[in-house]
Design a protein around this motif. Structure first.
Motif, PDB file in Angstrom:
ATOM      1  N   PRO A   1      62.776  87.928  42.259  1.00  0.00           N
ATOM      2  CA  PRO A   1      63.477  88.572  43.381  1.00  0.00           C
ATOM      3  C   PRO A   1      64.466  87.625  44.058  1.00  0.00           C
ATOM      4  CG  PRO A   1      61.113  88.976  43.496  1.00  0.00           C
ATOM      5  CD  PRO A   1      61.322  87.975  42.406  1.00  0.00           C
ATOM      6  N   ASP A   2      65.499  88.210  44.647  1.00  0.00           N
ATOM      7  CA  ASP A   2      66.549  87.425  45.296  1.00  0.00           C
ATOM      8  C   ASP A   2      66.044  86.533  46.419  1.00  0.00           C
ATOM      9  OD1 ASP A   2      68.526  88.363  43.645  1.00  0.00           O
ATOM     10  OD2 ASP A   2      69.188  89.918  45.017  1.00  0.00           O
ATOM     11  N   ASN A   3      64.928  86.919  47.045  1.00  0.00           N
ATOM     12  CA  ASN A   3      64.431  86.146  48.184  1.00  0.00           C
ATOM     13  C   ASN A   3      63.305  85.189  47.807  1.00  0.00           C
ATOM     14  OD1 ASN A   3      62.537  88.168  47.656  1.00  0.00           O
ATOM     15  ND2 ASN A   3      61.804  88.135  49.756  1.00  0.00           N
ATOM     16  N   LEU A   4      63.008  85.033  46.508  1.00  0.00           N
ATOM     17  CA  LEU A   4      61.849  84.230  46.102  1.00  0.00           C
ATOM     18  C   LEU A   4      62.255  82.841  45.630  1.00  0.00           C
ATOM     19  CD1 LEU A   4      58.748  84.316  45.718  1.00  0.00           C
ATOM     20  CD2 LEU A   4      59.212  84.878  43.304  1.00  0.00           C
ATOM     21  N   GLU A   5      61.879  81.845  46.412  1.00  0.00           N
ATOM     22  CA  GLU A   5      62.035  80.442  46.029  1.00  0.00           C
ATOM     23  C   GLU A   5      60.841  80.104  45.140  1.00  0.00           C
ATOM     24  OE1 GLU A   5      64.685  77.111  47.193  1.00  0.00           O
ATOM     25  OE2 GLU A   5      64.764  79.253  47.544  1.00  0.00           O
ATOM     26  N   VAL A   6      61.062  79.448  44.003  1.00  0.00           N
ATOM     27  CA  VAL A   6      59.981  79.134  43.074  1.00  0.00           C
ATOM     28  C   VAL A   6      59.912  77.623  42.878  1.00  0.00           C
ATOM     29  CG1 VAL A   6      59.090  79.428  40.720  1.00  0.00           C
ATOM     30  CG2 VAL A   6      60.164  81.359  41.897  1.00  0.00           C
ATOM     31  N   VAL A   7      58.676  77.111  42.932  1.00  0.00           N
ATOM     32  CA  VAL A   7      58.424  75.677  42.787  1.00  0.00           C
ATOM     33  C   VAL A   7      57.420  75.491  41.653  1.00  0.00           C
ATOM     34  CG1 VAL A   7      57.623  73.589  43.955  1.00  0.00           C
ATOM     35  CG2 VAL A   7      58.759  75.400  45.276  1.00  0.00           C
ATOM     36  N   LEU A   8      57.808  74.707  40.644  1.00  0.00           N
ATOM     37  CA  LEU A   8      56.954  74.451  39.489  1.00  0.00           C
ATOM     38  C   LEU A   8      56.716  72.953  39.375  1.00  0.00           C
ATOM     39  CD1 LEU A   8      58.891  76.659  36.883  1.00  0.00           C
ATOM     40  CD2 LEU A   8      57.007  77.358  38.382  1.00  0.00           C
ATOM     41  N   THR A   9      55.496  72.591  38.962  1.00  0.00           N
ATOM     42  CA  THR A   9      55.202  71.168  38.767  1.00  0.00           C
ATOM     43  C   THR A   9      54.656  70.932  37.369  1.00  0.00           C
ATOM     44  OG1 THR A   9      52.881  71.136  39.446  1.00  0.00           O
ATOM     45  CG2 THR A   9      54.535  71.004  41.212  1.00  0.00           C
ATOM     46  N   GLY A  10      54.679  69.670  36.973  1.00  0.00           N
ATOM     47  CA  GLY A  10      54.041  69.266  35.727  1.00  0.00           C
ATOM     48  C   GLY A  10      54.876  68.288  34.932  1.00  0.00           C
ATOM     49  N   ARG A  11      54.253  67.743  33.934  1.00  0.00           N
ATOM     50  CA  ARG A  11      54.915  66.781  33.052  1.00  0.00           C
ATOM     51  C   ARG A  11      55.682  67.503  31.952  1.00  0.00           C
ATOM     52  NH1 ARG A  11      51.835  61.485  32.491  1.00  0.00           N
ATOM     53  NH2 ARG A  11      50.579  61.411  34.366  1.00  0.00           N
ATOM     54  N   ASP A  12      56.725  66.864  31.485  1.00  0.00           N
ATOM     55  CA  ASP A  12      57.458  67.278  30.295  1.00  0.00           C
ATOM     56  C   ASP A  12      57.913  68.738  30.294  1.00  0.00           C
ATOM     57  OD1 ASP A  12      57.048  64.681  29.222  1.00  0.00           O
ATOM     58  OD2 ASP A  12      55.040  65.285  28.582  1.00  0.00           O
ATOM     59  N   PRO A  13      58.725  69.139  31.256  1.00  0.00           N
ATOM     60  CA  PRO A  13      59.244  70.505  31.210  1.00  0.00           C
ATOM     61  C   PRO A  13      60.131  70.697  29.984  1.00  0.00           C
ATOM     62  CG  PRO A  13      60.378  69.223  32.885  1.00  0.00           C
ATOM     63  CD  PRO A  13      59.267  68.362  32.360  1.00  0.00           C
ATOM     64  N   SER A  14      60.118  71.889  29.444  1.00  0.00           N
ATOM     65  CA  SER A  14      60.951  72.187  28.276  1.00  0.00           C
ATOM     66  C   SER A  14      62.421  72.206  28.688  1.00  0.00           C
ATOM     67  CB  SER A  14      60.563  73.541  27.681  1.00  0.00           C
ATOM     68  OG  SER A  14      60.977  74.583  28.543  1.00  0.00           O
ATOM     69  N   ASP A  15      63.288  72.036  27.718  1.00  0.00           N
ATOM     70  CA  ASP A  15      64.720  72.100  27.988  1.00  0.00           C
ATOM     71  C   ASP A  15      65.101  73.458  28.572  1.00  0.00           C
ATOM     72  OD1 ASP A  15      65.094  69.521  27.079  1.00  0.00           O
ATOM     73  OD2 ASP A  15      65.675  70.141  25.056  1.00  0.00           O
ATOM     74  N   GLU A  16      64.453  74.511  28.092  1.00  0.00           N
ATOM     75  CA  GLU A  16      64.733  75.861  28.579  1.00  0.00           C
ATOM     76  C   GLU A  16      64.427  75.981  30.076  1.00  0.00           C
ATOM     77  OE1 GLU A  16      64.068  80.342  26.913  1.00  0.00           O
ATOM     78  OE2 GLU A  16      62.437  78.902  26.607  1.00  0.00           O
ATOM     79  N   LEU A  17      63.310  75.404  30.512  1.00  0.00           N
ATOM     80  CA  LEU A  17      62.958  75.434  31.930  1.00  0.00           C
ATOM     81  C   LEU A  17      63.900  74.563  32.756  1.00  0.00           C
ATOM     82  CD1 LEU A  17      59.075  75.333  31.638  1.00  0.00           C
ATOM     83  CD2 LEU A  17      60.502  77.312  32.209  1.00  0.00           C
ATOM     84  N   LEU A  18      64.242  73.401  32.237  1.00  0.00           N
ATOM     85  CA  LEU A  18      65.171  72.521  32.940  1.00  0.00           C
ATOM     86  C   LEU A  18      66.524  73.191  33.135  1.00  0.00           C
ATOM     87  CD1 LEU A  18      64.346  69.102  31.251  1.00  0.00           C
ATOM     88  CD2 LEU A  18      63.783  69.808  33.590  1.00  0.00           C
ATOM     89  N   GLU A  19      66.956  73.946  32.154  1.00  0.00           N
ATOM     90  CA  GLU A  19      68.232  74.649  32.232  1.00  0.00           C
ATOM     91  C   GLU A  19      68.244  75.677  33.364  1.00  0.00           C
ATOM     92  OE1 GLU A  19      72.105  75.329  31.445  1.00  0.00           O
ATOM     93  OE2 GLU A  19      70.903  73.801  30.450  1.00  0.00           O
ATOM     94  N   LEU A  20      67.094  76.292  33.636  1.00  0.00           N
ATOM     95  CA  LEU A  20      66.994  77.310  34.681  1.00  0.00           C
ATOM     96  C   LEU A  20      66.921  76.718  36.087  1.00  0.00           C
ATOM     97  CD1 LEU A  20      64.322  79.702  33.114  1.00  0.00           C
ATOM     98  CD2 LEU A  20      66.787  80.120  33.342  1.00  0.00           C
ATOM     99  N   ALA A  21      66.520  75.463  36.195  1.00  0.00           N
ATOM    100  CA  ALA A  21      66.223  74.858  37.501  1.00  0.00           C
ATOM    101  C   ALA A  21      67.475  74.549  38.315  1.00  0.00           C
ATOM    102  CB  ALA A  21      65.414  73.587  37.297  1.00  0.00           C
ATOM    103  N   ASP A  22      67.328  74.716  39.621  1.00  0.00           N
ATOM    104  CA  ASP A  22      68.374  74.329  40.566  1.00  0.00           C
ATOM    105  C   ASP A  22      68.114  72.931  41.120  1.00  0.00           C
ATOM    106  OD1 ASP A  22      69.888  76.934  40.749  1.00  0.00           O
ATOM    107  OD2 ASP A  22      67.857  77.596  41.251  1.00  0.00           O
ATOM    108  N   TYR A  23      66.842  72.607  41.324  1.00  0.00           N
ATOM    109  CA  TYR A  23      66.410  71.280  41.748  1.00  0.00           C
ATOM    110  C   TYR A  23      65.535  70.712  40.638  1.00  0.00           C
ATOM    111  CZ  TYR A  23      67.071  72.699  46.725  1.00  0.00           C
ATOM    112  OH  TYR A  23      67.548  73.121  47.935  1.00  0.00           O
ATOM    113  N   ILE A  24      65.758  69.485  40.265  1.00  0.00           N
ATOM    114  CA  ILE A  24      64.851  68.790  39.361  1.00  0.00           C
ATOM    115  C   ILE A  24      64.591  67.427  39.974  1.00  0.00           C
ATOM    116  CG2 ILE A  24      64.458  67.829  37.056  1.00  0.00           C
ATOM    117  CD1 ILE A  24      66.548  69.893  36.011  1.00  0.00           C
ATOM    118  N   SER A  25      63.335  67.198  40.347  1.00  0.00           N
ATOM    119  CA  SER A  25      62.944  65.908  40.907  1.00  0.00           C
ATOM    120  C   SER A  25      61.945  65.283  39.951  1.00  0.00           C
ATOM    121  CB  SER A  25      62.306  66.085  42.284  1.00  0.00           C
ATOM    122  OG  SER A  25      63.247  66.617  43.184  1.00  0.00           O
ATOM    123  N   GLU A  26      62.295  64.107  39.457  1.00  0.00           N
ATOM    124  CA  GLU A  26      61.410  63.410  38.531  1.00  0.00           C
ATOM    125  C   GLU A  26      60.663  62.313  39.272  1.00  0.00           C
ATOM    126  OE1 GLU A  26      61.409  61.303  34.146  1.00  0.00           O
ATOM    127  OE2 GLU A  26      63.308  61.681  35.134  1.00  0.00           O
TER     128      GLU A  26
END
Length: 175
Positions: free
Chosen positions: A130-155
């Motif tokens: 949804p347009d109003n849903l901020e999503v936060v994901l954690t974990g090691r070794d995100p796939s390239d596909e997930l990294l491509e979707l991300a707006d923030y990436i903090s390592e």
């Protein structure tokens, strides 16, 4: 708020869950409703006791705690897959109500990597959130596909950790 940005906290260092938890608390303090879910964690983490006390945050508790996925028997791995399949369906159902402004999924990357959630469905969910849903994901070794979707990436990079000296995880610090 509109923008529906996707945050990823990744890396081999300590602090990914802590950062996501802090963001959930910040959002709740600003009046946002937060859904907080976890994969591959136990129910003994200290942050859960506090998050459960915050009315704006709903924590989805796990039915059972398991050890590291790689060390489980085949039977236990199947139990884990079933439990996390139910958790994934619960997350999707709750988000579909439109009642939440933020979704935090701790250890999403491991659940994705081990196929504990349907990967194609998860990616589509992230794309169609949804347009109003901020999503936060954690974990090691995100796939390239997930990294491509991300707006923030903090390592979070480990430079030194007490585990290297044989110091085990401590209550209140690591969990």
């Amino acid at each position: 708020m509109k923008n529906r940005l996707l945050h990823i906290y990744c890396g081999d260092g300590k602090g990914k869950t802590t950062a996501a938890t802090g963001l959930a608390v910040r959002a709740a303090g600003s009046g946002m409703r937060v859904l907080f879910a976890r994969f591959l964690k136990n129910e003994f983490s200290g942050e859960l006791k506090i998050l459960d006390r915050i009315p704006e945050i709903e924590v989805l508790h796990l039915e059972k705690s398991y050890g590291f996925f790689k060390t489980l028997s085949e039977k236990e791995q199947e139990e884990v897959r079933e439990m996390y399949g139910r958790l994934w369906n619960t997350i999707r159902g709750k988000i579909s109500t439109g009642d939440y402004d933020m979704l935090v999924i701790d250890e999403f990357m491991a659940a994705y990597r081990y196929g504990l959630i349907p990967n194609k469905e998860a990616v589509q969910f992230l794309k169609d959130r949804p347009d109003n849903l901020e999503v936060v994901l954690t974990g090691r070794d995100p796939s390239d596909e997930l990294l491509e979707l991300a707006d923030y990436i903090s390592e979070v990079k480990m430079v030194r950790h007490p585990f290297e000296k044989g110091i085990r995880a401590r209550k209140g610090i690591e969990y």
